[in-house]
Scaffold this active site. Structure first.
Site, PDB file in Angstrom:
ATOM      1  N   SER A 148       0.836  -1.209   0.000  1.00 41.32           N
ATOM      2  CA  SER A 148       0.000   0.000   0.000  1.00 41.32           C
ATOM      3  C   SER A 148       0.866   1.252   0.000  1.00 41.32           C
ATOM      4  O   SER A 148       1.987   1.252   0.530  1.00 41.32           O
ATOM      5  CB  SER A 148      -0.882   0.023   1.250  1.00 41.32           C
ATOM      6  OG  SER A 148      -1.569   1.261   1.335  1.00 41.32           O
ATOM      7  N   TYR A 163      -1.895  -0.451  10.060  1.00 44.97           N
ATOM      8  CA  TYR A 163      -2.059  -0.862   8.657  1.00 44.97           C
ATOM      9  C   TYR A 163      -0.766  -0.566   7.877  1.00 44.97           C
ATOM     10  O   TYR A 163      -0.250  -1.423   7.155  1.00 44.97           O
ATOM     11  CB  TYR A 163      -3.247  -0.116   8.043  1.00 44.97           C
ATOM     12  CG  TYR A 163      -3.471  -0.380   6.565  1.00 44.97           C
ATOM     13  CD1 TYR A 163      -3.977  -1.596   6.117  1.00 44.97           C
ATOM     14  CD2 TYR A 163      -3.171   0.592   5.615  1.00 44.97           C
ATOM     15  CE1 TYR A 163      -4.187  -1.836   4.764  1.00 44.97           C
ATOM     16  CE2 TYR A 163      -3.377   0.366   4.263  1.00 44.97           C
ATOM     17  CZ  TYR A 163      -3.883  -0.849   3.845  1.00 44.97           C
ATOM     18  OH  TYR A 163      -4.075  -1.090   2.508  1.00 44.97           O
TER      19      TYR A 163
HETATM   20  N1  NAD Z   1      -8.490  -0.186  -2.335  1.00 44.52           N
HETATM   21  C1  NAD Z   1      -7.412   0.553  -2.158  1.00 44.52           C
HETATM   22  O1  NAD Z   1      -7.409   1.766  -2.418  1.00 44.52           O
HETATM   23  C2  NAD Z   1      -6.140  -0.058  -1.624  1.00 44.52           C
HETATM   24  C3  NAD Z   1      -5.077   0.808  -1.343  1.00 44.52           C
HETATM   25  C4  NAD Z   1      -3.895   0.278  -0.868  1.00 44.52           C
HETATM   26  C5  NAD Z   1      -3.761  -1.087  -0.696  1.00 44.52           C
HETATM   27  N2  NAD Z   1      -4.809  -1.905  -0.970  1.00 44.52           N
HETATM   28  C6  NAD Z   1      -4.602  -3.320  -0.726  1.00 44.52           C
HETATM   29  O2  NAD Z   1      -5.073  -4.073  -1.822  1.00 44.52           O
HETATM   30  C7  NAD Z   1      -5.564  -5.334  -1.364  1.00 44.52           C
HETATM   31  C8  NAD Z   1      -6.970  -5.551  -1.880  1.00 44.52           C
HETATM   32  O3  NAD Z   1      -7.807  -4.556  -1.330  1.00 44.52           O
HETATM   33  P1  NAD Z   1      -9.287  -4.254  -1.847  1.00 44.52           P
HETATM   34  O4  NAD Z   1      -9.394  -2.783  -1.909  1.00 44.52           O
HETATM   35  O5  NAD Z   1      -9.621  -5.097  -3.013  1.00 44.52           O
HETATM   36  O6  NAD Z   1     -10.109  -4.707  -0.551  1.00 44.52           O
HETATM   37  P2  NAD Z   1     -11.416  -5.601  -0.369  1.00 44.52           P
HETATM   38  O7  NAD Z   1     -11.868  -5.335   1.027  1.00 44.52           O
HETATM   39  O8  NAD Z   1     -12.366  -5.412  -1.485  1.00 44.52           O
HETATM   40  O9  NAD Z   1     -10.830  -7.090  -0.485  1.00 44.52           O
HETATM   41  C9  NAD Z   1     -10.108  -7.680   0.539  1.00 44.52           C
HETATM   42  C10 NAD Z   1     -10.582  -9.112   0.692  1.00 44.52           C
HETATM   43  O10 NAD Z   1      -9.753  -9.762   1.655  1.00 44.52           O
HETATM   44  C11 NAD Z   1     -10.560 -10.700   2.328  1.00 44.52           C
HETATM   45  N3  NAD Z   1      -9.989 -11.079   3.610  1.00 44.52           N
HETATM   46  C12 NAD Z   1      -9.942 -10.350   4.757  1.00 44.52           C
HETATM   47  N4  NAD Z   1      -9.392 -11.073   5.744  1.00 44.52           N
HETATM   48  C13 NAD Z   1      -9.080 -12.286   5.221  1.00 44.52           C
HETATM   49  C14 NAD Z   1      -8.487 -13.463   5.756  1.00 44.52           C
HETATM   50  N5  NAD Z   1      -8.144 -13.561   7.052  1.00 44.52           N
HETATM   51  N6  NAD Z   1      -8.297 -14.528   4.934  1.00 44.52           N
HETATM   52  C15 NAD Z   1      -8.674 -14.456   3.624  1.00 44.52           C
HETATM   53  N7  NAD Z   1      -9.259 -13.371   3.070  1.00 44.52           N
HETATM   54  C16 NAD Z   1      -9.454 -12.296   3.863  1.00 44.52           C
HETATM   55  C17 NAD Z   1     -11.902  -9.988   2.508  1.00 44.52           C
HETATM   56  O11 NAD Z   1     -12.951 -10.908   2.761  1.00 44.52           O
HETATM   57  C18 NAD Z   1     -12.031  -9.244   1.186  1.00 44.52           C
HETATM   58  O12 NAD Z   1     -12.806  -9.993   0.256  1.00 44.52           O
HETATM   59  C19 NAD Z   1      -5.493  -5.293   0.173  1.00 44.52           C
HETATM   60  O13 NAD Z   1      -4.348  -5.980   0.601  1.00 44.52           O
HETATM   61  C20 NAD Z   1      -5.370  -3.814   0.470  1.00 44.52           C
HETATM   62  O14 NAD Z   1      -4.708  -3.574   1.686  1.00 44.52           O
HETATM   63  C21 NAD Z   1      -5.999  -1.423  -1.414  1.00 44.52           C
END
Ligand code: NAD
Length: 256
Positions: A148, A163
């Site tokens: 991130s 985080y």
């Molecule tokens: N959306 C953003 O702007 C953003 C920014 C920086 C980083 N990220 C990173 O990108 C990745 C994807 O994020 P996203 O935005 O698609 O989020 P999201 O919440 O849509 O997807 C995350 C998924 O992880 C699953 N999850 C949570 N805990 C879990 C566990 N213990 N075991 C298995 N699955 C689990 C959730 O059920 C969810 O479906 C994450 O690692 C997030 O930190 C996202």
């Protein structure tokens, strides 16, 4: 087709709005045998994913789904063994599962920190370990870890310091894997997204979102498809000489 018949495990794919799902869709488009994984995965969600991708691609696809709580090392090992039993091999792991919490540092309780590290850092670590056991034997394989912007700038636009610290760990883990396993032809890279339209942004008020967008050079949020594009590059041979790298997918939010 950049991933023809490649067996690709993508975690965090349960929501059709997630980066994990968009990556599964794009990988399927490029001929991959996709395995979608999530703690929420069940037959209904898998059917939704299959239907959404097949509607998009207008053809049947090779997709399987497994429930896995990535914070549990046993679950991670079992998952990778199930995939190898199913497909005979594993070519690529995309670690996209994760959680975000917005808390001030002094409000973070030990249980908050444990949960954050258990899922975001230990979860990625366990899955990398299990995948690397397969990759080491085969002397090939690619890992793409979703870190991130929070890890780079010190605290996220959404996430708190726990985080950010968990994602900083993911960056260090990725670089360590690249260094330790490069001689076997195994590559590991990280992506640092920011402000991608997924459920992770749902908690932001309209005013806060508008304020953040004002500070993004591209003046908009990013799409999951755009993040999936970076995953595709890093998973495929297009990035054959790229390892230990970090790709920013942030609209220019953090230019460094
Ligand atoms: N959306 C953003 O702007 C953003 C920014 C920086 C980083 N990220 C990173 O990108 C990745 C994807 O994020 P996203 O935005 O698609 O989020 P999201 O919440 O849509 O997807 C995350 C998924 O992880 C699953 N999850 C949570 N805990 C879990 C566990 N213990 N075991 C298995 N699955 C689990 C959730 O059920 C969810 O479906 C994450 O690692 C997030 O930190 C996202």
């Amino acid at each position: 087709m950049l991933l023809k018949d490649k067996v690709c495990v993508i975690t965090g794919a349960a929501s059709l709005r997630s980066i994990g799902y968009a990556t599964a869709e794009l990988f399927a488009e490029h001929g991959a045998k996709v395995v979608v994984v999530d703690v929420l995965m069940d037959d209904v969600i898998l059917a939704q994913i299959r239907s959404a991708i097949e509607t998009q691609l207008k053809r049947p696809i090779d997709v399987h789904g497994f429930r896995c709580d990535i914070s549990q090392a046993d679950d991670c090992e079992r998952l990778i063994q199930q995939v190898v039993a199913l497909h005979g091999t594993l070519d690529c792991l995309v670690n996209s599962a994760g959680i975000v919490r917005s808390q001030g540092l002094l409000e973070i309780q030990p249980k908050d920190l444990e949960l954050m590290f258990d899922i975001n850092l230990k979860g990625a670590f366990y899955l990398c370990q299990s995948a690397l056991r397969v990759f080491t034997e085969r002397r090939t394989g690619t890992i793409v870890n979703l870190a991130s912007l929070a890890a780079q700038r010190g605290g996220g636009l959404v996430g708190g310091s726990h985080y950010a610290a968990s994602k900083g760990g993911v960056l260090s883990l990725t670089r360590s894997i690249a260094r330790e396993f490069g001689h076997l032809g195994i590559r590991a890279n990280a992506i640092c997204p920011a402000m991608i339209q997924t459920p992770m942004l749902d908690g932001l008020s309209e005013e806060r979102l508008a304020g953040i967008i004002e500070g993004i050079p591209l003046k908009r949020t990013g799409t999951t498809r755009e993040t999936a594009g970076a995953c595709l590059f890093l998973a495929s041979d297009l990035s054959g000489f790229v390892t230990g790298a970090t790709i920013d997918v942030n609209g220019g939010t953090h230019i460094h």
